[in-house]
Write a protein that holds these residues in place. Structure first.
Motif, PDB file in Angstrom:
ATOM      1  N   PRO A  68       0.554  -1.064   0.076  1.00  0.00           N
ATOM      2  CA  PRO A  68       0.070   0.038  -0.102  1.00  0.00           C
ATOM      3  C   PRO A  68       0.917   1.277   0.081  1.00  0.00           C
ATOM      4  N   PHE A  69       0.343   2.458  -0.814  1.00  0.00           N
ATOM      5  CA  PHE A  69       1.253   3.500  -0.731  1.00  0.00           C
ATOM      6  C   PHE A  69       1.176   4.171   0.561  1.00  0.00           C
ATOM      7  N   PRO A  70       2.582   4.513   1.214  1.00  0.00           N
ATOM      8  CA  PRO A  70       2.234   5.087   2.592  1.00  0.00           C
ATOM      9  C   PRO A  70       2.130   6.341   2.803  1.00  0.00           C
ATOM     10  N   ALA A  71       1.794   7.053   1.592  1.00  0.00           N
ATOM     11  CA  ALA A  71       1.665   8.528   1.861  1.00  0.00           C
ATOM     12  C   ALA A  71       0.629   9.290   1.061  1.00  0.00           C
ATOM     13  N   VAL A  81      10.532   9.070 -12.201  1.00  0.00           N
ATOM     14  CA  VAL A  81       9.365   9.769 -13.314  1.00  0.00           C
ATOM     15  C   VAL A  81       8.052   9.787 -12.506  1.00  0.00           C
ATOM     16  N   VAL A  82       7.724   8.977 -11.593  1.00  0.00           N
ATOM     17  CA  VAL A  82       6.482   9.026 -10.973  1.00  0.00           C
ATOM     18  C   VAL A  82       6.295   7.912  -9.652  1.00  0.00           C
ATOM     19  N   HIS A  83       5.525   8.154  -8.716  1.00  0.00           N
ATOM     20  CA  HIS A  83       5.358   7.497  -7.576  1.00  0.00           C
ATOM     21  C   HIS A  83       6.363   7.388  -6.551  1.00  0.00           C
ATOM     22  N   GLY A  84       6.957   8.498  -6.434  1.00  0.00           N
ATOM     23  CA  GLY A  84       8.235   8.504  -5.565  1.00  0.00           C
ATOM     24  C   GLY A  84       7.442   8.738  -4.136  1.00  0.00           C
ATOM     25  N   ILE A  85       8.092   8.110  -2.967  1.00  0.00           N
ATOM     26  CA  ILE A  85       7.554   8.070  -1.841  1.00  0.00           C
ATOM     27  C   ILE A  85       8.208   9.470  -0.957  1.00  0.00           C
ATOM     28  N   PRO A  86       7.304  10.101  -0.338  1.00  0.00           N
ATOM     29  CA  PRO A  86       7.958  10.887   0.513  1.00  0.00           C
ATOM     30  C   PRO A  86       8.827  10.603   1.744  1.00  0.00           C
ATOM     31  N   GLY A 214      16.561  11.972 -21.436  1.00  0.00           N
ATOM     32  CA  GLY A 214      17.127  10.960 -22.275  1.00  0.00           C
ATOM     33  C   GLY A 214      16.512   9.712 -22.629  1.00  0.00           C
ATOM     34  N   THR A 215      16.799   8.575 -22.277  1.00  0.00           N
ATOM     35  CA  THR A 215      16.085   7.443 -22.597  1.00  0.00           C
ATOM     36  C   THR A 215      14.856   7.206 -21.995  1.00  0.00           C
ATOM     37  N   SER A 216      13.780   6.593 -22.854  1.00  0.00           N
ATOM     38  CA  SER A 216      12.453   6.434 -22.158  1.00  0.00           C
ATOM     39  C   SER A 216      12.544   4.941 -21.365  1.00  0.00           C
ATOM     40  N   ARG A 217      13.583   4.384 -21.173  1.00  0.00           N
ATOM     41  CA  ARG A 217      13.877   2.991 -20.512  1.00  0.00           C
ATOM     42  C   ARG A 217      13.737   3.383 -19.042  1.00  0.00           C
ATOM     43  N   ILE A 218      12.824   2.656 -18.208  1.00  0.00           N
ATOM     44  CA  ILE A 218      12.746   2.881 -16.803  1.00  0.00           C
ATOM     45  C   ILE A 218      13.046   1.741 -15.897  1.00  0.00           C
ATOM     46  N   TRP A 219      13.174   1.793 -14.525  1.00  0.00           N
ATOM     47  CA  TRP A 219      13.222   0.584 -13.694  1.00  0.00           C
ATOM     48  C   TRP A 219      12.504   0.868 -12.320  1.00  0.00           C
ATOM     49  N   LEU A 220      11.991  -0.151 -11.787  1.00  0.00           N
ATOM     50  CA  LEU A 220      11.371  -0.131 -10.684  1.00  0.00           C
ATOM     51  C   LEU A 220      12.118  -0.120  -9.454  1.00  0.00           C
ATOM     52  N   ALA A 221      12.137   0.994  -8.492  1.00  0.00           N
ATOM     53  CA  ALA A 221      13.000   0.918  -7.131  1.00  0.00           C
ATOM     54  C   ALA A 221      12.786  -0.058  -6.306  1.00  0.00           C
ATOM     55  N   PRO A 222      13.713  -0.603  -5.358  1.00  0.00           N
ATOM     56  CA  PRO A 222      13.303  -1.721  -4.418  1.00  0.00           C
ATOM     57  C   PRO A 222      12.117  -1.246  -3.640  1.00  0.00           C
ATOM     58  N   ASP A 223      11.521  -0.094  -3.373  1.00  0.00           N
ATOM     59  CA  ASP A 223      10.357  -0.003  -2.599  1.00  0.00           C
ATOM     60  C   ASP A 223       9.130  -0.203  -3.251  1.00  0.00           C
ATOM     61  N   ILE A 227       9.465   4.917 -10.079  1.00  0.00           N
ATOM     62  CA  ILE A 227       9.848   4.334 -11.182  1.00  0.00           C
ATOM     63  C   ILE A 227      10.861   5.450 -11.478  1.00  0.00           C
ATOM     64  N   ARG A 228      12.154   5.120 -11.860  1.00  0.00           N
ATOM     65  CA  ARG A 228      13.083   5.690 -12.197  1.00  0.00           C
ATOM     66  C   ARG A 228      13.710   5.841 -13.819  1.00  0.00           C
ATOM     67  N   THR A 229      14.256   6.661 -14.331  1.00  0.00           N
ATOM     68  CA  THR A 229      14.851   6.375 -15.372  1.00  0.00           C
ATOM     69  C   THR A 229      16.075   5.466 -15.472  1.00  0.00           C
ATOM     70  N   ARG A 230      16.413   4.923 -16.385  1.00  0.00           N
ATOM     71  CA  ARG A 230      17.389   4.115 -16.597  1.00  0.00           C
ATOM     72  C   ARG A 230      18.919   4.655 -16.528  1.00  0.00           C
TER      73      ARG A 230
END
Length: 262
Positions: A68-71, A81-86, A214-223, A227-230
């Motif tokens: 569940p998103f905590p914030a 890119v999106v969904h950064g947790i405060p 830059g690149t449109s490629r992304i990756w999902l952080a351990p949390d 979602i971050r840029t590659r």
């Protein structure tokens, strides 16, 4: 695919929820400066939303991984890119950018909007990324009219941004919105003109270009959320909720409280 066309009464309720999102982002704009933590911004947003009789939609929102998103808001800094947790550990610095995505549930209907803020003075290159992404949002909104297709929205965003050398994130999309924050249809930021779901009068959509330096490629952080840029280059994200109308889309949420504070 189950698409809900809204009545005018429902659209009025959605307008109120979305106006509150705009006011919340306007309130946050007063506090964005070097030295502020993203956790502090989250507390301000949560209190503001509750004080106006609404609920932060994002709080405890589940993802496919059961987390569940905590914030109450998403705070995405620089290459997020999106969904950064405060967090108390994320301190804004001069030259950063922060995308704040905010959702409210008011009287049973959802509002959803995002804005990318510069922190102090940003480089000209980063400023151009923000400008282009916001312009692309309005290019997409211009296509959100009855008789066109979802692909027309995506094509407008994609063509505008790629022509300027930016990347267009494909794995995360805009969406329908109403009683649920995420409804059908998905609204990608890429596509072919004339393709995809037919747009009908009184459909409500959240259109949200996510554009990378830059690149449109992304990756999902351990949390399991951020979602971050590659390539670790910055990304921008702007979002407004609209009603599909005949001739011209009606924008429900607003950037006025951010850009033209009273």
């Amino acid at each position: 695919m189950e698409i809900f066309l809204k009545t005018e009464d429902e659209i009025e309720l959605m307008r109120r929820a979305n106006q509150l999102v705009g006011k919340t982002l306007g309130e946050l704009a007063k506090h964005i400066k070097p030295g502020v933590t993203t956790a502090a911004l989250d507390k301000i947003a949560e209190a503001f939303i509750h004080d106006h009789g609404a609920t932060p939609t994002f709080k405890n929102f589940p993802n496919p991984y059961g987390a569940p998103f905590p914030a109450s808001i998403c705070t995405s800094v620089n290459d997020v890119v999106v969904h950064g947790i405060p967090s108390n550990k994320t301190v804004l610095r001069e030259g950063d950018i922060i995308s704040i995505d905010c959702g409210t549930l008011l009287n049973g209907y959802n509002g959803d909007s995002s804005y990318t803020f510069p922190v102090g003075e940003v480089s000209e290159e980063v400023g151009q990324l923000l400008k282009t992404t916001k312009e692309a949002l309005f290019k997409g909104i211009e296509q959100a009219v009855a008789g066109k297709h979802v692909g027309d929205i995506g094509a407008a965003v994609q063509e505008y941004c790629e022509a300027k050398g930016y990347g267009v994130v494909r794995e995360v999309t805009g969406h329908g919105i109403g009683r649920k924050m995420h409804e059908d249809p998905p609204v990608p930021n890429y596509g072919r003109k004339g393709s995809g779901e037919l747009l009908r009068n009184s459909m409500c959509l959240a259109i949200e270009p996510m554009i990378t330096m830059g690149t449109s490629r992304i990756w999902l952080a351990p949390d399991r959320w951020a979602i971050r840029t590659r390539d670790q280059k910055p990304a921008a994200h702007y979002e407004l909720s609209v009603v599909v109308r005949r001739g011209k889309a009606e924008i429900l949420s607003s950037f006025d409280e951010i850009e033209n504070p009273s």
